[in-house]
Design a protein around this motif. Structure first.
Motif, PDB file in Angstrom:
ATOM      1  N   SER A  56     -21.368  -8.130   4.248  1.00  0.00           N
ATOM      2  CA  SER A  56     -21.724  -9.416   4.862  1.00  0.00           C
ATOM      3  C   SER A  56     -20.659  -9.940   5.828  1.00  0.00           C
ATOM      4  CB  SER A  56     -22.000 -10.458   3.777  1.00  0.00           C
ATOM      5  OG  SER A  56     -20.852 -10.638   2.954  1.00  0.00           O
ATOM      6  N   GLN A  77     -20.789  -9.974   9.889  1.00  0.00           N
ATOM      7  CA  GLN A  77     -21.316 -11.030  10.761  1.00  0.00           C
ATOM      8  C   GLN A  77     -20.212 -11.854  11.432  1.00  0.00           C
ATOM      9  OE1 GLN A  77     -23.740 -13.697   8.453  1.00  0.00           O
ATOM     10  NE2 GLN A  77     -22.152 -14.019   6.913  1.00  0.00           N
ATOM     11  N   PHE A 101     -21.134 -10.231  17.235  1.00  0.00           N
ATOM     12  CA  PHE A 101     -22.313 -10.207  16.349  1.00  0.00           C
ATOM     13  C   PHE A 101     -23.014 -11.560  16.473  1.00  0.00           C
ATOM     14  CE2 PHE A 101     -24.767 -10.780  12.531  1.00  0.00           C
ATOM     15  CZ  PHE A 101     -25.274  -9.518  12.259  1.00  0.00           C
ATOM     16  N   GLY A 150     -28.416 -14.334  10.531  1.00  0.00           N
ATOM     17  CA  GLY A 150     -27.382 -13.909   9.599  1.00  0.00           C
ATOM     18  C   GLY A 150     -27.519 -12.454   9.192  1.00  0.00           C
ATOM     19  N   TYR A 151     -26.517 -11.985   8.463  1.00  0.00           N
ATOM     20  CA  TYR A 151     -26.443 -10.551   8.163  1.00  0.00           C
ATOM     21  C   TYR A 151     -27.492 -10.110   7.143  1.00  0.00           C
ATOM     22  CZ  TYR A 151     -24.223  -6.001   8.159  1.00  0.00           C
ATOM     23  OH  TYR A 151     -23.973  -4.656   8.324  1.00  0.00           O
TER      24      TYR A 151
END
Length: 255
Positions: free
Chosen positions: A44, A47, A52, A57-58
């Protein structure tokens, strides 16, 4: 109608075997959940990498990949079942009994699709349960799942062609490895723009990249490369449809 009856019979038998056998059903559910947990949770912090910019979100970023991966491997797992049917003699008896053998391929394809729909329902429920952000509307999500459907059928047709040519469970790696490599040579962990070197070059020419990028665009309500993605997916499906039916002819010739 006879072709449809054959397809229904094959699909029903295949689904009955899967849903009454935990050793066949559980892996197809656990593997996507494992990848989703490992990628979305363990990675996570990706991100936070400069550049990115996926707005949801991731977790959502990785959900699209895992969804498409589950679609592809759902088709491959059904291919394992085809090879197993040849090993135990069922497929040969079926081909002798079925006057319209194209229904055999159609039946396996229908079973692969239903099997994946069950898997993706569980995966989606888990994703929403952990708070995944979704920017897309119902139409956008329909586009995402339609891409998964096409990938599922494409992978099944590839695996079917292999299984009907080799007719043994030892063909499993031949079915699985090309699909695995094509998936993981797409931009799995970061957006395409952040890849560098030879992996970026490979990802650019990889048709699955178009599908993955478009799927992420649907989830973020920012559709991108839609025509390229559906064109690539349908083109691959058409190519492997020929491959699968030629495999059927090979199995017929082998007796």
């Amino acid at each position: 109608m006879k072709t449809l009856a054959v397809a229904q019979g094959v699909a029903w038998r295949t689904l009955h075997n899967v849903f009454t056998n935990p050793s066949l059903l559980i892996p197809s559910i656990v593997f996507p959940l494992f990848f989703f947990t490992a990628f979305a949770g363990g990675l996570s912090r990706v991100q936070d990498v400069p550049g990115f910019d996926f707005p949801q979100g991731y977790t959502a970023f990785q959900f699209v990949f895992v969804l498409l991966q589950s679609a592809a491997f759902g088709g491959v797992f059904t291919g394992f079942g085809i090879a197993r049917d040849f090993e135990n003699g069922f497929a040969r008896r079926l081909m002798l009994a079925a006057p319209h053998r194209s229904g055999i391929v159609l039946g396996y394809a229908a079973a692969a699709l239903v099997r994946w729909l069950f898997t993706v329902a569980v995966l989606t429920a888990v994703a929403f349960a952990v708070g995944m952000n979704v920017g897309g509307t119902g139409v956008d999500l329909f586009g995402l799942y339609a891409l998964g459907l096409i990938l599922n059928v494409t992978a099944l047709l590839w695996a079917c062609g292999v299984a009907m040519r080799l007719r043994t469970m030892q063909a499993g790696p031949v079915m699985q490895m090309p699909v695995f490599l094509v998936l993981f040579f797409a931009p799995v962990y970061v957006p395409l723009t952040l890849l560098q070197g030879w992996i970026h070059t490979v990802a650019v020419i990889n048709p699955v990249t178009r599908v993955l990028e478009s799927g992420r665009g649907f989830l973020a309500a920012e559709p991108t490369e839609v025509f390229a993605a559906f064109g690539a997916g349908i083109g691959l499906a058409a190519l492997f449809c020929i491959w699968a039916f030629r495999g059927l002819r090979s199995a017929e010739a082998a007796g």
